[in-house]
Design a protein around this motif. Structure first.
Motif, PDB file in Angstrom:
ATOM      1  N   LYS A   1      57.742  13.297 -49.850  1.00 30.12           N
ATOM      2  CA  LYS A   1      56.696  14.033 -50.570  1.00 30.12           C
ATOM      3  C   LYS A   1      55.475  14.105 -49.665  1.00 30.12           C
ATOM      4  CE  LYS A   1      58.064  13.049 -55.294  1.00 30.12           C
ATOM      5  NZ  LYS A   1      58.338  14.354 -55.792  1.00 30.12           N
ATOM      6  N   VAL A   2      54.944  15.322 -49.537  1.00 28.81           N
ATOM      7  CA  VAL A   2      53.797  15.572 -48.672  1.00 28.81           C
ATOM      8  C   VAL A   2      52.757  16.354 -49.471  1.00 28.81           C
ATOM      9  CG1 VAL A   2      53.019  16.690 -46.536  1.00 28.81           C
ATOM     10  CG2 VAL A   2      55.284  15.624 -46.632  1.00 28.81           C
ATOM     11  N   THR A   3      51.497  15.947 -49.375  1.00 26.59           N
ATOM     12  CA  THR A   3      50.418  16.639 -50.075  1.00 26.59           C
ATOM     13  C   THR A   3      49.738  17.606 -49.119  1.00 26.59           C
ATOM     14  OG1 THR A   3      50.073  14.756 -51.534  1.00 26.59           O
ATOM     15  CG2 THR A   3      48.268  16.356 -51.385  1.00 26.59           C
ATOM     16  N   TYR A   4      49.641  18.857 -49.552  1.00 26.66           N
ATOM     17  CA  TYR A   4      48.988  19.909 -48.779  1.00 26.66           C
ATOM     18  C   TYR A   4      47.677  20.284 -49.471  1.00 26.66           C
ATOM     19  CZ  TYR A   4      53.119  20.936 -45.937  1.00 26.66           C
ATOM     20  OH  TYR A   4      54.159  20.867 -45.045  1.00 26.66           O
ATOM     21  N   THR A   5      46.618  20.412 -48.683  1.00 23.49           N
ATOM     22  CA  THR A   5      45.332  20.888 -49.175  1.00 23.49           C
ATOM     23  C   THR A   5      44.927  22.077 -48.314  1.00 23.49           C
ATOM     24  OG1 THR A   5      44.724  18.632 -49.787  1.00 23.49           O
ATOM     25  CG2 THR A   5      42.941  20.246 -49.676  1.00 23.49           C
ATOM     26  N   LEU A   6      44.509  23.156 -48.972  1.00 20.61           N
ATOM     27  CA  LEU A   6      44.017  24.337 -48.260  1.00 20.61           C
ATOM     28  C   LEU A   6      42.524  24.469 -48.503  1.00 20.61           C
ATOM     29  CD1 LEU A   6      46.749  26.982 -49.191  1.00 20.61           C
ATOM     30  CD2 LEU A   6      46.777  25.309 -47.343  1.00 20.61           C
ATOM     31  N   LYS A   7      41.773  24.707 -47.425  1.00 19.33           N
ATOM     32  CA  LYS A   7      40.325  24.891 -47.535  1.00 19.33           C
ATOM     33  C   LYS A   7      39.913  26.155 -46.807  1.00 19.33           C
ATOM     34  CE  LYS A   7      38.934  20.073 -48.008  1.00 19.33           C
ATOM     35  NZ  LYS A   7      38.076  19.005 -47.474  1.00 19.33           N
ATOM     36  N   LYS A   8      38.973  26.857 -47.408  1.00 21.49           N
ATOM     37  CA  LYS A   8      38.354  28.015 -46.767  1.00 21.49           C
ATOM     38  C   LYS A   8      36.917  27.604 -46.526  1.00 21.49           C
ATOM     39  CE  LYS A   8      38.098  33.006 -47.166  1.00 21.49           C
ATOM     40  NZ  LYS A   8      38.495  34.159 -47.989  1.00 21.49           N
ATOM     41  N   ASN A   9      36.549  27.509 -45.244  1.00 21.43           N
ATOM     42  CA  ASN A   9      35.320  26.836 -44.827  1.00 21.43           C
ATOM     43  C   ASN A   9      35.409  25.411 -45.355  1.00 21.43           C
ATOM     44  OD1 ASN A   9      34.181  29.065 -43.382  1.00 21.43           O
ATOM     45  ND2 ASN A   9      33.819  30.009 -45.380  1.00 21.43           N
ATOM     46  N   LYS A  10      34.535  24.963 -46.216  1.00 19.77           N
ATOM     47  CA  LYS A  10      34.626  23.588 -46.717  1.00 19.77           C
ATOM     48  C   LYS A  10      35.092  23.523 -48.165  1.00 19.77           C
ATOM     49  CE  LYS A  10      31.260  21.837 -43.474  1.00 19.77           C
ATOM     50  NZ  LYS A  10      30.074  21.040 -43.251  1.00 19.77           N
ATOM     51  N   LYS A  11      35.368  24.682 -48.764  1.00 18.74           N
ATOM     52  CA  LYS A  11      35.754  24.734 -50.171  1.00 18.74           C
ATOM     53  C   LYS A  11      37.275  24.664 -50.334  1.00 18.74           C
ATOM     54  CE  LYS A  11      35.442  27.625 -54.270  1.00 18.74           C
ATOM     55  NZ  LYS A  11      35.174  28.964 -54.767  1.00 18.74           N
ATOM     56  N   GLN A  12      37.733  23.728 -51.173  1.00 15.37           N
ATOM     57  CA  GLN A  12      39.159  23.610 -51.447  1.00 15.37           C
ATOM     58  C   GLN A  12      39.619  24.798 -52.276  1.00 15.37           C
ATOM     59  OE1 GLN A  12      40.768  19.743 -52.620  1.00 15.37           O
ATOM     60  NE2 GLN A  12      41.937  20.770 -54.215  1.00 15.37           N
ATOM     61  N   ILE A  13      40.682  25.463 -51.811  1.00 14.72           N
ATOM     62  CA  ILE A  13      41.209  26.611 -52.549  1.00 14.72           C
ATOM     63  C   ILE A  13      42.583  26.327 -53.165  1.00 14.72           C
ATOM     64  CG2 ILE A  13      39.856  28.354 -51.338  1.00 14.72           C
ATOM     65  CD1 ILE A  13      42.293  28.909 -49.555  1.00 14.72           C
ATOM     66  N   ALA A  14      43.253  25.262 -52.704  1.00  9.50           N
ATOM     67  CA  ALA A  14      44.560  24.912 -53.281  1.00  9.50           C
ATOM     68  C   ALA A  14      44.958  23.509 -52.860  1.00  9.50           C
ATOM     69  CB  ALA A  14      45.622  25.905 -52.815  1.00  9.50           C
ATOM     70  N   LYS A  15      45.801  22.893 -53.713  1.00  5.36           N
ATOM     71  CA  LYS A  15      46.345  21.568 -53.390  1.00  5.36           C
ATOM     72  C   LYS A  15      47.676  21.417 -54.120  1.00  5.36           C
ATOM     73  CE  LYS A  15      45.120  16.699 -53.136  1.00  5.36           C
ATOM     74  NZ  LYS A  15      44.014  15.745 -53.271  1.00  5.36           N
ATOM     75  N   LYS A  16      48.716  21.013 -53.383  1.00  7.12           N
ATOM     76  CA  LYS A  16      50.047  20.822 -53.968  1.00  7.12           C
ATOM     77  C   LYS A  16      50.752  19.672 -53.265  1.00  7.12           C
ATOM     78  CE  LYS A  16      50.977  25.693 -54.968  1.00  7.12           C
ATOM     79  NZ  LYS A  16      51.871  26.835 -54.728  1.00  7.12           N
ATOM     80  N   THR A  17      51.601  18.990 -54.012  1.00  8.39           N
ATOM     81  CA  THR A  17      52.504  18.018 -53.415  1.00  8.39           C
ATOM     82  C   THR A  17      53.876  18.680 -53.334  1.00  8.39           C
ATOM     83  OG1 THR A  17      51.248  16.154 -54.266  1.00  8.39           O
ATOM     84  CG2 THR A  17      53.524  15.720 -53.632  1.00  8.39           C
TER      85      THR A  17
END
Length: 126
Positions: free
Chosen positions: A35-51
């Protein structure tokens, strides 16, 4: 009654022989996935997070593609879910694994259980 007792004893013996193998098989298949957690950010704002669940030794790109629509070329990510790089403005996708910069393309970087991958779409200041 004696026949039933003999049947029951045989059944319990068979159950004892096969039950441990079933547990071992289940344990073995559980270790084949991570299981791996992915976080997506645009500049410094989080736009998505999923495991995401991947096969053992899965790559960053494989996990990313399980969670989002991705455009890539040669292991370099150019777009994630409609968020595109802009070469003219020097805005690119970069990524880290466990908060460490990675110097290999996303299709080559293998992951381990509980890794944390963070993708950032931001201006390159280099």
């Amino acid at each position: 009654m004696k026949k039933f007792a003999a049947f029951l004893a045989s059944f319990l013996i068979l159950l004892g022989v096969f039950a441990p193998a079933t547990v071992t098989t289940a344990q073995a298949s559980a270790t084949k996935n991570i299981k791996v957690t992915y976080t997506l950010k645009k500049n410094k704002k989080q736009i998505a997070k999923k495991t995401i669940t991947l096969k053992k030794n899965g790559t960053v790109t494989q996990g990313l593609k399980k969670g989002w629509k991705v455009n890539d070329k040669g292991g370099f990510i150019s777009e994630i879910d409609g968020h595109k790089q802009n070469n003219k403005k020097k805005i690119y996708w970069t990524y880290t694994v466990n908060k460490k910069q990675v110097n290999v393309s996303a299709d080559k970087k293998k992951l381990k259980n509980h890794d944390k991958v963070e993708f950032k779409l931001s201006k390159y200041n280099g």
